[in-house]
Design a protein around this motif. Sequence first.
Motif, PDB file in Angstrom:
ATOM      1  N   ALA A 138       0.804  -1.314  -0.028  1.00  0.00           N
ATOM      2  CA  ALA A 138      -0.048   0.134   0.048  1.00  0.00           C
ATOM      3  C   ALA A 138       0.974   1.298   0.021  1.00  0.00           C
ATOM      4  CB  ALA A 138      -0.898  -0.023   1.454  1.00  0.00           C
ATOM      5  N   THR A 139       2.227   1.180   0.416  1.00  0.00           N
ATOM      6  CA  THR A 139       2.990   2.367   0.525  1.00  0.00           C
ATOM      7  C   THR A 139       3.563   2.621  -0.863  1.00  0.00           C
ATOM      8  OG1 THR A 139       4.910   1.143   1.010  1.00  0.00           O
ATOM      9  CG2 THR A 139       3.796   1.968   2.930  1.00  0.00           C
ATOM     10  N   LYS A 140       2.924   1.504  -1.823  1.00  0.00           N
ATOM     11  CA  LYS A 140       3.823   1.726  -3.115  1.00  0.00           C
ATOM     12  C   LYS A 140       5.191   1.696  -3.300  1.00  0.00           C
ATOM     13  CE  LYS A 140      -0.020   4.555  -4.960  1.00  0.00           C
ATOM     14  NZ  LYS A 140      -0.563   5.569  -5.275  1.00  0.00           N
ATOM     15  N   ILE A 141       5.912   1.233  -2.282  1.00  0.00           N
ATOM     16  CA  ILE A 141       7.496   0.837  -2.162  1.00  0.00           C
ATOM     17  C   ILE A 141       7.477  -0.438  -1.865  1.00  0.00           C
ATOM     18  CG2 ILE A 141       9.493   1.566  -1.284  1.00  0.00           C
ATOM     19  CD1 ILE A 141       8.242   4.243  -0.608  1.00  0.00           C
ATOM     20  N   PHE A 142       7.361  -1.389  -2.757  1.00  0.00           N
ATOM     21  CA  PHE A 142       7.622  -2.771  -2.611  1.00  0.00           C
ATOM     22  C   PHE A 142       8.558  -3.144  -3.550  1.00  0.00           C
ATOM     23  CE2 PHE A 142       6.247  -7.242  -2.806  1.00  0.00           C
ATOM     24  CZ  PHE A 142       6.069  -7.569  -1.457  1.00  0.00           C
ATOM     25  N   ASN A 143       9.547  -3.194  -2.918  1.00  0.00           N
ATOM     26  CA  ASN A 143      11.004  -3.421  -3.594  1.00  0.00           C
ATOM     27  C   ASN A 143      11.453  -4.896  -3.469  1.00  0.00           C
ATOM     28  OD1 ASN A 143      11.944  -3.235  -1.042  1.00  0.00           O
ATOM     29  ND2 ASN A 143      12.988  -1.272  -1.046  1.00  0.00           N
ATOM     30  N   SER A 144      12.854  -5.023  -3.916  1.00  0.00           N
ATOM     31  CA  SER A 144      13.425  -6.269  -3.927  1.00  0.00           C
ATOM     32  C   SER A 144      13.630  -6.929  -2.366  1.00  0.00           C
ATOM     33  CB  SER A 144      14.711  -6.419  -4.408  1.00  0.00           C
ATOM     34  OG  SER A 144      15.655  -5.424  -3.479  1.00  0.00           O
ATOM     35  N   ARG A 145      13.472  -5.998  -1.309  1.00  0.00           N
ATOM     36  CA  ARG A 145      13.429  -6.576  -0.048  1.00  0.00           C
ATOM     37  C   ARG A 145      12.039  -7.001   0.386  1.00  0.00           C
ATOM     38  NH1 ARG A 145      12.810  -3.943   5.795  1.00  0.00           N
ATOM     39  NH2 ARG A 145      13.047  -6.008   6.931  1.00  0.00           N
ATOM     40  N   GLY A 146      10.983  -6.380  -0.251  1.00  0.00           N
ATOM     41  CA  GLY A 146       9.601  -6.742  -0.055  1.00  0.00           C
ATOM     42  C   GLY A 146       9.314  -8.347  -0.445  1.00  0.00           C
TER      43      GLY A 146
END
Length: 710
Positions: A595-603
């Motif tokens: 939901a934060t729109k920051i779903f990167n490789s760590r996510g």
Amino acid sequence: MLCACSGEQFKFEEPAPQSPESLATRDFSASGLSSRNGTGGWESKLEDAQVDEVESTLKEALSLNYEEARALLGRLEYQRGNFDAALQVFQGIDIKTLSPRMSKAIAERTRPRKPRQKGESSLVGVMSLHSVSLLLEAVLLKAKSLWELGRIKDAARECKVILDVVESALPNGMPEGIGEDCKLQEMFHKALELLPKLWMQVGCLDEAITGYRRALSKQWNLDPQRLAIVQKDLAATLLYGGFEASLSPCPQLQGQTAPKNNTEEALLLLFILMRKVLHGDISWDPEFMDHLTFALTICGEYECLADHVEQVLPGTYNRAERWYFLALCYSAAGQNQTAIELLKKVSGCSEAKHKPHLSSLMLGAKLCSKDPKEAREGITFACKVIDAAINQNEHLLGQARKFLGICYGNAARICSSDTERLFFQRESLNSLNHAAHIDKEDPEVMLNLGLENAFQRNLVSAFDNAISYSNMLSGSCAKGWKLLALIVSAQQRLQDAESIVDLALDETERIEQLELLRLKAILQIAQEQPKQAIETYRILLALVQSQTELQAPNSSEEVVSIRKLEGEAWLDLARIYSDLETWPDADICIDKTKATKIFNSRGWHTKGTSFEAQEQYKEALVAFSVSLSIEPDYVPSIVSSAGVLIKLGRQNLPIARSLLMTALRLEPTNHDAWFLLGVLSKSEGLKQAAADYFQAAHELKLSAPVQDFA
């Protein structure tokens, strides 16, 4: 007031004067008032006029001669520098009474007329433009005399009289050709330019801005260069005046494109000036770019500034200066890679014969120090600065050594060769120590020296450096506290590290506290205190929510930073719930991260570890693969992929070994990779190798911080 309100432009033909030759039309020598003789031209001028018109004209001429004589006498006194005497003479002119007649004369005699037919009457009882010009000159010289005598406000009021007289006669602006036969236009232009300067001198900025806008509101026939000076001065006053002036009242500027504040109005003026320079209408003035740089900088429009720098005609700046200016613009706009490419031109072959442009080389070294991929280029920039600044500038030398040390350290962390890595690590410490010796008061040198020692696991030295850095800044910087806490955590003093974070929370600002709260929660996890960690994350997320709501729309960088921190916090929570085997809560936290729109490789890595904990190995591998597709060198996903492959059977061991060797090439101090390498070697029957790998993993884990130093 950025565009002139242009009225109809026309040429006018002034009818022949009907009065006897007044003082305004006589020739005067430098030594006195010597008039010409002869009135033989009267009959030709009046051949069609009636007797009563002649009498009226004569009366008018006689009544004006007294005022004109005072004007001429006052001019002579002013030219001699007798300002008191000139002022006394000028005060005898009743300009208030004459103003309506002067306005009428200007209006009537500048009106376009058809050629006069024989027997047609001329203007009766109307002053000539020569007389009006002389009287306006008297008012202007009176204003200048007051200025010289220190009565600046009175001088400004006299100047305003000139503008009022002319503007009431010519509400649509000055017609063309009015300056050909008299000095009316010249006197008006001088008053137009002088008035705002007088108000500026006494600190009446609002009146000064009104004066500048008045000069720009209509077509007053100012030549382009003089008009540009007025526009530039108005822009400077709006930018540096220190107050918000009333909005421009010009009707042509109303609507969607109208400037909403001082800065916008100044920018419009400066854009107009830059366009005029580009078209060759006016000559280049360095102050145009100085003012434009300031205005666009305070607005954060660095790319727009770069566009205007690129439009500047060749020859205005030399090539190195232009590249440096553009690099500054792009780096301020966050486009460091573009800036670095421009700075490479400064050190290229085409500039080899020129003197090194130290500012460009230093900026190149600084920008490269922020990007590990540009570390080698940064080393080149820094070395060139050192070569050029040796025995010349100690400060530049110290800064170059600092950036050189940072670039060597970054190069060490991305190189694939062990020999190169050791060389770069050694050179990094040497350069940073040298920089610290040159500039003992630079806290950034001490911070980077502490970071490099921490990376190389020289924890005692790193601790001393972090303490020195915090002392230099009196404990006011979160970076110093964070580094100190991480170093202490690497010494396995987790409770002490948490105490340091608690102390830092009292000394730092609100936004900095968010990162420190996350570090505190991570330390609590490392101490196997999940409940306390969850409570810390609850506080952190509540602060993030309130901080996001308070952020202004233009502080987008801070909003992105806070959002990223929020996403990291949700992923940390997901990891806690996975360890507690409360899978639904872990999934909720992962969804919150999306939901934060920051779903990167760590996510994706966190999602993969959740699958792995549930023994869903194929799904875990897919998640790790997606993580690596986003960031191919993301070491945690590489290590976790190898761990899953080991669990899936012996046929996958060669691939797992290859992945682990890649991870160790990217991050030689990763104890998880060494541990899995030991597990893999043990399963292959390589007991001695496995023992060595387990030993390396154990030693590295004993000096591992709870969070990466970088």
